[in-house]
Structures are given as C-alpha cells and as structure tokens.
Scaffold this motif. Structure first.
Motif, PDB file in Angstrom:
ATOM      1  N   ASP A  73     -15.782  28.234  -1.374  1.00  0.00           N
ATOM      2  CA  ASP A  73     -14.603  27.887  -0.594  1.00  0.00           C
ATOM      3  C   ASP A  73     -13.497  28.902  -0.852  1.00  0.00           C
ATOM      4  OD1 ASP A  73     -12.525  26.584  -2.650  1.00  0.00           O
ATOM      5  OD2 ASP A  73     -14.571  26.006  -3.212  1.00  0.00           O
ATOM      6  N   PHE A  74     -12.535  28.956   0.066  1.00  0.00           N
ATOM      7  CA  PHE A  74     -11.493  29.976   0.018  1.00  0.00           C
ATOM      8  C   PHE A  74     -10.654  29.868  -1.251  1.00  0.00           C
ATOM      9  CE2 PHE A  74      -7.174  31.467   1.126  1.00  0.00           C
ATOM     10  CZ  PHE A  74      -7.481  32.803   1.372  1.00  0.00           C
ATOM     11  N   LEU A  75     -10.345  28.682  -1.704  1.00  0.00           N
ATOM     12  CA  LEU A  75      -9.517  28.502  -2.889  1.00  0.00           C
ATOM     13  C   LEU A  75     -10.215  29.068  -4.131  1.00  0.00           C
ATOM     14  CD1 LEU A  75      -6.861  27.378  -3.952  1.00  0.00           C
ATOM     15  CD2 LEU A  75      -8.019  25.187  -4.364  1.00  0.00           C
ATOM     16  N   THR A  76     -11.522  28.866  -4.237  1.00  0.00           N
ATOM     17  CA  THR A  76     -12.279  29.407  -5.363  1.00  0.00           C
ATOM     18  C   THR A  76     -12.280  30.924  -5.329  1.00  0.00           C
ATOM     19  OG1 THR A  76     -13.715  27.459  -5.383  1.00  0.00           O
ATOM     20  CG2 THR A  76     -14.525  29.411  -6.518  1.00  0.00           C
ATOM     21  N   TYR A  77     -12.423  31.488  -4.124  1.00  0.00           N
ATOM     22  CA  TYR A  77     -12.394  32.937  -3.987  1.00  0.00           C
ATOM     23  C   TYR A  77     -11.032  33.501  -4.381  1.00  0.00           C
ATOM     24  CZ  TYR A  77     -12.409  37.588  -1.974  1.00  0.00           C
ATOM     25  OH  TYR A  77     -12.300  38.942  -1.801  1.00  0.00           O
ATOM     26  N   VAL A  78      -9.959  32.851  -3.966  1.00  0.00           N
ATOM     27  CA  VAL A  78      -8.612  33.306  -4.314  1.00  0.00           C
ATOM     28  C   VAL A  78      -8.411  33.252  -5.828  1.00  0.00           C
ATOM     29  CG1 VAL A  78      -6.146  32.770  -4.129  1.00  0.00           C
ATOM     30  CG2 VAL A  78      -7.595  32.718  -2.092  1.00  0.00           C
ATOM     31  N   LEU A  79      -8.923  32.210  -6.470  1.00  0.00           N
ATOM     32  CA  LEU A  79      -8.836  32.113  -7.929  1.00  0.00           C
ATOM     33  C   LEU A  79      -9.564  33.277  -8.586  1.00  0.00           C
ATOM     34  CD1 LEU A  79      -8.107  30.687 -10.559  1.00  0.00           C
ATOM     35  CD2 LEU A  79     -10.126  29.229 -10.245  1.00  0.00           C
ATOM     36  N   PHE A  80     -10.726  33.619  -8.050  1.00  0.00           N
ATOM     37  CA  PHE A  80     -11.494  34.751  -8.571  1.00  0.00           C
ATOM     38  C   PHE A  80     -10.696  36.054  -8.482  1.00  0.00           C
ATOM     39  CE2 PHE A  80     -14.173  38.244  -6.719  1.00  0.00           C
ATOM     40  CZ  PHE A  80     -14.653  38.746  -7.912  1.00  0.00           C
ATOM     41  N   VAL A  81     -10.040  36.292  -7.361  1.00  0.00           N
ATOM     42  CA  VAL A  81      -9.316  37.541  -7.147  1.00  0.00           C
ATOM     43  C   VAL A  81      -8.031  37.599  -7.965  1.00  0.00           C
ATOM     44  CG1 VAL A  81      -8.114  38.951  -5.426  1.00  0.00           C
ATOM     45  CG2 VAL A  81     -10.292  37.884  -4.861  1.00  0.00           C
ATOM     46  N   THR A  82      -7.380  36.454  -8.161  1.00  0.00           N
ATOM     47  CA  THR A  82      -6.053  36.450  -8.785  1.00  0.00           C
ATOM     48  C   THR A  82      -6.056  35.883 -10.199  1.00  0.00           C
ATOM     49  OG1 THR A  82      -5.528  34.270  -7.845  1.00  0.00           O
ATOM     50  CG2 THR A  82      -4.946  36.219  -6.531  1.00  0.00           C
ATOM     51  N   PHE A  83      -7.213  35.716 -10.809  1.00  0.00           N
ATOM     52  CA  PHE A  83      -7.283  35.151 -12.154  1.00  0.00           C
ATOM     53  C   PHE A  83      -6.443  36.013 -13.104  1.00  0.00           C
ATOM     54  CE2 PHE A  83      -9.671  34.304 -16.202  1.00  0.00           C
ATOM     55  CZ  PHE A  83      -9.297  32.965 -16.303  1.00  0.00           C
ATOM     56  N   PHE A  84      -5.323  35.474 -13.581  1.00  0.00           N
ATOM     57  CA  PHE A  84      -4.253  36.290 -14.148  1.00  0.00           C
ATOM     58  C   PHE A  84      -4.578  37.047 -15.439  1.00  0.00           C
ATOM     59  CE2 PHE A  84      -3.690  32.379 -16.480  1.00  0.00           C
ATOM     60  CZ  PHE A  84      -3.191  32.769 -17.709  1.00  0.00           C
ATOM     61  N   PRO A  85      -5.431  36.551 -16.352  1.00  0.00           N
ATOM     62  CA  PRO A  85      -5.622  37.325 -17.594  1.00  0.00           C
ATOM     63  C   PRO A  85      -6.102  38.752 -17.359  1.00  0.00           C
ATOM     64  CG  PRO A  85      -6.462  35.112 -17.866  1.00  0.00           C
ATOM     65  CD  PRO A  85      -6.145  35.265 -16.407  1.00  0.00           C
ATOM     66  N   GLN A  86      -6.993  38.947 -16.373  1.00  0.00           N
ATOM     67  CA  GLN A  86      -7.553  40.288 -16.159  1.00  0.00           C
ATOM     68  C   GLN A  86      -7.021  40.958 -14.902  1.00  0.00           C
ATOM     69  OE1 GLN A  86      -9.852  40.799 -13.328  1.00  0.00           O
ATOM     70  NE2 GLN A  86      -9.167  38.767 -12.734  1.00  0.00           N
ATOM     71  N   LEU A  87      -6.083  40.351 -14.209  1.00  0.00           N
ATOM     72  CA  LEU A  87      -5.649  40.850 -12.908  1.00  0.00           C
ATOM     73  C   LEU A  87      -4.980  42.216 -13.001  1.00  0.00           C
ATOM     74  CD1 LEU A  87      -5.143  40.394  -9.872  1.00  0.00           C
ATOM     75  CD2 LEU A  87      -3.007  39.248 -10.486  1.00  0.00           C
ATOM     76  N   ILE A  88      -4.120  42.425 -14.005  1.00  0.00           N
ATOM     77  CA  ILE A  88      -3.267  43.607 -14.037  1.00  0.00           C
ATOM     78  C   ILE A  88      -4.003  44.857 -14.499  1.00  0.00           C
ATOM     79  CG2 ILE A  88      -1.133  44.577 -14.969  1.00  0.00           C
ATOM     80  CD1 ILE A  88      -0.751  42.271 -13.033  1.00  0.00           C
TER      81      ILE A  88
END
Length: 368
Positions: free
Chosen positions: A30-45
C-alpha cells in the motif's frame, strides 16, 4: 544549484524499486507503507541505501511491539556511532580542514598528516553515522543493512569495495555493472563496464571533475586487479598487499576531499616531496638526527599542522589501531548479549561523546 537534502540516497531507493517493479520482482504494497520505506528517518539523510526487499517486509504487525533486546542493542550501537563521530572524526577534521583549505603549502610530514586525518575522519564520520542510523532503527525493531566491514583491512581494491559503503557497492553492481553485461562477455567489455560503473559512482558523489577522477582511478585499479588475477600467478605478501591497497585509497581520497585542483596538487606535492621537511623548535632533535644522514630539514616557527592539533599524530595512531585490531560494529552486533559489561561500555561511549560535543558539525555524507 540547490538540491534537496540527501537526494542521491532516496533517489537510488526509488530507482531500485522502479526497476524491480518493471521486472515484476516486487510485491504489492500500500502507498503508506511505500512512503514509510522512502522516508524512514534514521537512514534518510546519509544512508545506508536500503533496498525494498530488506525493508518493506519488516513493516508488519509483529515489529510494532516493544522488543527489549532490540532496544538494548540499538542503544549500544548508537553509542558506538556517536563516539566515532564526535570523539574521533570531529577531532581529525581540524588538521584535515587546515591542510586542505587553509595552509598555502605543506611539507612532507604535514601533507601526510592532512591526508591520513581525512582518510580516518571520513571513515569514522560515515561509519559513525551509519551506526547511529542502525541503532535508532533497532529501537523501532527495524534492521538496517550493514554498510561497513573494516574496509581499511582490505588487501585488494576489490576487497575494499566489498567492505566500504556496502549498500552503494551493491546498488552499483546490481543496477549498473550487471545490466551493462558485468563480466559475462570478453575481458575488454568487463574492463569497460568496471570503468563506466565507477565513473558513474564518482558522479553520484558530486558533479565535479575531482569526483570523476576519483571514480575513474578506482575503476582503473579494479581493472588492474582483475587483469592481475587473470594473467599473473604472483601472490603478494599479505602486509605488502595491505600497504599498497591502503595507500592507494589514502591518496585517492585527496581528490575526493579537495575543493579544486590546486588544493589536491598542494597536498599530493607535499606527500611526495621528500626534500621538504619543516619542524618547529620542539622538534629540532629530529632535524639534528636526520642531518647526520644528509637529510636537511628546514626549521621554521610558523603555524603548521603539528601545532594546529598537537595530538594529531596520536589520533592517527589510535585510528590505525582501532580499524586494524579492534572488532567492527557488525561483529559486535553478532556477538551482542545484554550484560552489565555492555551497559557500562555503552554508557561510557555515550558519556564521553557528550563531553566532546562542543560545537555544531555536520556529517560529511550530508553533501551527497
């Protein structure tokens, strides 16, 4: 040109997802799970670069509950990463910055202090960030991939890229090198694919000729290594192999760090100018000793790197000891067990790191 922070990291994640979707290698999420994958903050930066196969299956009901072991391990790993960054990397940043950006010229000793300081600053900065990202993710029961495996222990350039920024190496292999043909055809095509892959890997770090040259040098080194494997039966001594590999990496980091050609030339010229020594008064004993062997050292009293950070030699020596003799973070994770020893170790690393936090400092890989 202003670009979104960490654009290269989350772009690679989505490129991999799109390519695998096109090849029908992905599952429906689902879209929300995908967004979490892309924006997961510990490794995002600043990474590690996570793959959808590694991350998306972890976003399930089971991982939404508190896990004592993961929480303890997360704090342990985070403390190690914070110590690496604040206590070691930020201290080494002082002589590295002075040598590359401030000093007008460098003699032999200070040029090597400059290059080695940056070599270890980059490692402890980036691996420290990765450890913190892995530690924070574990607090939420999410396991990020290992990104470093003692890269400065590598005995070949191929071994180095299997140990350094592993998630980037994996992406370059799976989505550039193999699609171009990998090593499936002739040796010429293999060498071409290696060069293309690493030149593009250099461009990933920045749109500058210094990054292209850095990537090209590593690609060429891999070509030489592969040709050596195919056409030579000579096996180098372990220590000689390490010495050659480490010094190649250390020298090429100069192009990676230098802001322009003049800065790179200044450092490299100093590193290989064996007639240019300079010391302050307290090191006059060294000049007197070497003069007996017809090595002339110019005694100067100006501000040089030895005086910028009087403990720089100690920090470099300790860095060698830490990266060559101590267990790395992934090995500590594998052997982790909650005990009073690990609690004291974590508390000590965390406390010392807090004492060293006295100014704002960014992570080097924020730039990418």
């Amino acid at each position: 040109m202003a670009l979104p922070l960490a654009i290269s990291f989350f772009t690679f994640q989505q490129i991999a997802y799109l390519v695998d979707s096109y090849k029908e290698k992905t599952k429906e999420y689902d879209f929300l799970t995908y967004v979490l994958f892309v924006t997961f903050f510990p490794q995002l930066i600043a990474g590690p670069i996570v793959h959808h196969k590694q991350m998306l299956p972890q976003f399930n009901e089971k991982n939404r509950f508190f896990n004592n072991k993961n929480f303890s391990l997360g704090l342990f790993v985070f403390s190690i990463g914070l110590f690496k960054k604040v206590v070691i990397a930020d201290k080494l940043a002082v002589p590295a910055t002075y040598g590359f950006d401030v000093a007008e010229s460098l003699d032999l000793v200070n040029a090597w202090f400059t290059s080695l300081s940056y070599t270890f600053q980059l490692y402890f900065d980036f691996s420290g960030y990765t450890d913190m990202a892995i530690g924070i993710a574990l607090l939420f029961n999410i396991k990020l991939p290992v990104n470093f495996n003692s890269p400065y222990k590598a005995l070949t350039i191929q071994d180095f890229w299997r140990r350094w920024h592993i998630t980037l190496s994996t992406f370059l292999r799976d989505y550039i090198y193999i699609p171009f043909g990998g090593s499936r055809k002739s040796n010429f095509n293999t060498y071409r694919n290696l060069m293309i892959t690493f030149i593009l890997g250099g461009l990933w770090h920045g749109a500058g000729w210094n990054f292209i040259l850095w990537g090209g040098l590593h690609g060429f080194a891999l070509v030489i290594h592969r040709a050596w494997q195919l056409h030579s039966n000579i096996k180098l001594n372990k220590w000689l192999a390490w010495f050659i590999t480490f010094n190649f990496i250390n020298i090429t980091w100069v192009f990676f760090r230098a802001k322009d050609w003049d800065s790179a030339r200044k450092v490299l010229q100093g590193m290989f100018d064996f007639t240019n020594f300079s010391v302050t008064e307290k090191y006059q004993w060294l000049a007197d000793f070497l003069s007996a062997y017809d090595i002339v050292i110019n005694r100067v009293n100006e501000y040089i790197i030895v005086e910028v950070e009087s403990n720089v030699a100690v920090y470099i020596l300790l860095s060698f000891i830490l990266v060559l003799l101590f267990r790395n973070t992934s090995e500590r994770i594998e052997n982790f067990s909650f005990s009073w020893q690990t609690s004291v170790y974590s508390a000590l690393c965390f406390s010392v790191a807090l004492l060293f936090i006295n100014k704002n400092s960014e992570f080097l890989y924020f730039n990418f």
